[in-house]
Enzyme design. Structure first.
Site, PDB file in Angstrom:
ATOM      1  N   GLY A   1       0.798  -1.215   0.000  1.00 52.28           N
ATOM      2  CA  GLY A   1       0.000   0.000   0.000  1.00 52.28           C
ATOM      3  C   GLY A   1       0.825   1.255   0.000  1.00 52.28           C
ATOM      4  O   GLY A   1       0.437   2.266  -0.601  1.00 52.28           O
TER       5      GLY A   1
ATOM      6  N   LYS B   1       7.294 -10.621   2.756  1.00 55.06           N
ATOM      7  CA  LYS B   1       7.573  -9.685   1.669  1.00 55.06           C
ATOM      8  C   LYS B   1       8.945  -9.024   1.797  1.00 55.06           C
ATOM      9  O   LYS B   1       9.538  -8.650   0.795  1.00 55.06           O
ATOM     10  CB  LYS B   1       6.488  -8.620   1.560  1.00 55.06           C
ATOM     11  N   THR B   2       9.459  -8.867   3.007  1.00 54.65           N
ATOM     12  CA  THR B   2      10.767  -8.210   3.161  1.00 54.65           C
ATOM     13  C   THR B   2      11.795  -9.121   3.820  1.00 54.65           C
ATOM     14  O   THR B   2      12.945  -8.698   4.012  1.00 54.65           O
ATOM     15  CB  THR B   2      10.627  -6.931   4.013  1.00 54.65           C
TER      16      THR B   2
ATOM     17  N   LYS C   1      20.698  -1.892  14.280  1.00 58.03           N
ATOM     18  CA  LYS C   1      21.978  -2.492  14.669  1.00 58.03           C
ATOM     19  C   LYS C   1      23.120  -1.870  13.867  1.00 58.03           C
ATOM     20  O   LYS C   1      24.203  -1.602  14.402  1.00 58.03           O
ATOM     21  CB  LYS C   1      21.944  -4.000  14.455  1.00 58.03           C
TER      22      LYS C   1
ATOM     23  N   ARG D   1      16.589  16.858  39.899  1.00 58.42           N
ATOM     24  CA  ARG D   1      17.776  17.273  40.651  1.00 58.42           C
ATOM     25  C   ARG D   1      18.149  16.236  41.700  1.00 58.42           C
ATOM     26  O   ARG D   1      19.324  15.973  41.940  1.00 58.42           O
ATOM     27  CB  ARG D   1      17.528  18.627  41.319  1.00 58.42           C
TER      28      ARG D   1
ATOM     29  N   HIS E   1       2.783  17.432  51.685  1.00 62.12           N
ATOM     30  CA  HIS E   1       3.296  16.084  51.968  1.00 62.12           C
ATOM     31  C   HIS E   1       2.278  15.003  51.585  1.00 62.12           C
ATOM     32  O   HIS E   1       1.972  14.101  52.370  1.00 62.12           O
ATOM     33  CB  HIS E   1       3.710  15.965  53.426  1.00 62.12           C
TER      34      HIS E   1
ATOM     35  N   GLU F   1       4.591  26.426  46.380  1.00 60.42           N
ATOM     36  CA  GLU F   1       5.627  25.767  45.573  1.00 60.42           C
ATOM     37  C   GLU F   1       5.168  25.576  44.134  1.00 60.42           C
ATOM     38  O   GLU F   1       5.895  25.868  43.187  1.00 60.42           O
ATOM     39  CB  GLU F   1       5.970  24.407  46.188  1.00 60.42           C
TER      40      GLU F   1
END
Length: 526
Positions: A32, A62-63, A134, A222, A283, A335
């Protein structure tokens, strides 16, 4: 230079092929994809013609051929490899563009049959991707349409794809194959095999025999929970819209490990409310939750619950932050501040507060969904997995177990308290009234202590607990816990029920003249 293009998702493939052709790249393609390119006027060679062998078995083969894999795997810097290609007349393949059969999308469809799932397991695609990845120094492997532009830009600028880009593409390709294989393993491992249902939709378990979680790194952090710990943030390959990892940081310092954990708790909680709501978390526990006419009122009521704990807290709103709300919030030390949107006025107000993290997160459409279908918790050399605690309680689910019946206002407060308690660490006791938390007791070994702490916090905040609704995340094993919350002013209580001493507790509620309803659901949160 030769490129092999074979894609299931054809987004942008014609434009990519046109750009390659303009750079003098020879085009190979399959099925396709080849027809689409040819129909767009591009000179393309069918893989079947390239290898001298037709596609067969309905495209399953196919491949898988030496003229494909030899062209991908041959190292250009090894004379023996190049001699072998010359001997067998195998051209090199320098660019490989492959995305895989849509296995994940297929099995996500309701009613997907085992046969449909199996047919959408790609064989040739992953084989080619692995071969090209690879041999990354010689082959640029593209496994996603988002990679097309960079490759085209480099070809235009320097006539080749840089080694750095090829390596990054190789890593992305192997990651994609790992995700793909994990999805296949998860699906097949979840099936309860029944040969009588082999052509139908198979029965599946939520917990497969092998779990293969795959997460993609968003950023290094951090440090972790403490400064001596290392940490990073990862996301699901397909994150749920409206979750914390989909947010955009508009301002402020880099988010820390604890910021993100607390922000997630606040955001998941605030999403539960339909009315304008504010959740303040400290917290990992909500220390103030309220609904109001607008964001400003909701924040003011939430902050009033526990101003001391709100210092340095995380704030989440389920409405855009406007100037009026921003003028109030900017006065406190915060914060992280989250909202679905920020008005220009609000952004201008927070502009001098350069350290405050502003996170814009779109609310999910429809009913609020838990961001995680499954939850994970590491234990020594193992992993606990559970489904998310996404149970939504409706008025019709409540069972009134006392002689005294709740008023409509009490029912609304009970439901509000229950939504909050679900996000409070166990043992959880939450006093609420008029869409506002009045006292929150969290994370204690004793439910009695949680109740006492909640009342102490209300006293410190100058809030009355008279006539409040109380939510307990688990049942009262004895009447003493109920007596404590009533002594402090509770007029109605919601709890799961299910204790051997339920009747003792119900009798105590009748004796004290309060309303008690059972939810039938527990919300432990450890």
């Amino acid at each position: 230079m030769t490129a092999l293009l074979s894609v299931s998702d054809k987004t942008g493939i014609v434009e990519f092929a046109q750009a390659l052709h303009a750079q003098g790249v020879r085009l190979l393609s399959t099925g396709g994809t080849a027809r689409l390119l040819a129909g767009s006027g591009l000179p393309v060679t069918e893989v079947a013609d390239h290898i001298g062998f037709p596609e067969m078995l309905d495209g399953r083969v196919k491949t898988l051929h030496p003229r494909i894999h030899g062209g991908l795997l041959a190292r250009r810097d090894l004379p023996a490899h190049m001699a072998a290609l010359t001997e067998h007349a195998i051209p090199t393949i320098d660019i490989l563009c492959v995305n895989l059969y849509p296995f994940e999308a297929t099995v996500a469809q309701p009613g997907c049959t085992l046969a449909d799932a199996i047919e959408n397991i790609d064989i040739g695609g992953p084989a080619m991707v692995r071969s090209g990845a690879k041999n990354w120094k010689d082959v640029a492997v593209l496994s996603d349409a988002s990679q097309y532009a960079q490759v085209v830009d480099e070809l235009k600028a320097q006539g080749r794809v840089s080694l750095a880009t090829k390596f990054a593409l190789s890593v992305a390709a192997f990651n994609r194959i790992a995700q793909y294989d994990a999805a296949i393993s998860d699906y097949l491992s979840s099936i309860t095999f029944d040969e009588n249902q082999i052509n139908g939709a198979p029965a599946r378990t939520l917990f497969p025999a092998q779990s293969n979680p795959a997460f993609i790194k968003v950023q290094d952090l951090r440090y972790g929970e403490n400064a001596h710990q290392q940490a990073a943030l990862y996301r699901d390959p397909q994150p749920v819209p409206g979750s914390i990892v989909t947010g955009q940081q508009l301002q402020g310092k880099e988010l820390s490990y604890n910021n993100i954990a607390d922000a997630d708790a606040a955001w998941e909680c605030v999403k539960q409310f339909d009315a304008p709501a504010c959740v303040i978390v400290k917290h990992a526990n909500p220390c103030g939750v309220a609904v109001g006419q607008d964001a400003a009122e909701a924040y003011a009521k939430a902050f009033q619950t526990d101003p001391t704990s709100a210092f340095g807290g995380i704030i989440a709103l389920n409405r855009p932050l406007d100037g009026a709300a921003a003028e109030q919030i900017v006065k406190q030390f915060v914060e992280v501040l989250m909202a679905p949107a920020f008005t220009p006025e609000a952004l201008e107000i927070f502009k001098p507060k350069t350290n405050v993290r502003l996170l814009q997160i779109a609310l999910p459409e429809g009913a609020p969904a838990c961001a995680n279908r499954l939850e994970y918790k590491r234990v020594g050399s193992g992993l606990l997995i559970q489904s998310a605690d996404d149970h939504a309680l409706a008025l019709a689910d409540l069972k009134v177990v006392t002689h005294k019946q709740p008023t409509p206002e009490q029912l609304q407060d009970l439901l509000f308290a229950w939504k909050v308690a679900k996000f409070v660490k166990s043992n959880a006791i939450v006093f609420c009234k008029d869409g506002q938390t009045r006292g929150v007791g969290a994370g204690q070994m004793s439910r009695l202590d949680s109740a006492r702490i909640a009342s102490i916090k209300a006293q410190h905040a100058g809030l009355s607990l008279d006539g409040t609704a109380v939510a307990s995340d688990a049942f009262f094993p004895f009447r003493d816990g109920l007596d404590v919350v009533i002594d402090h002013g509770a007029s109605c209580v919601i709890q799961p029920g299910g204790s051997m001493r339920d009747q003792e507790v119900i009798d105590a509620a009748n004796e004290r003249g309060v309303v008690m309803v059972f939810s039938g659901v527990r919300h432990f949160r450890h």
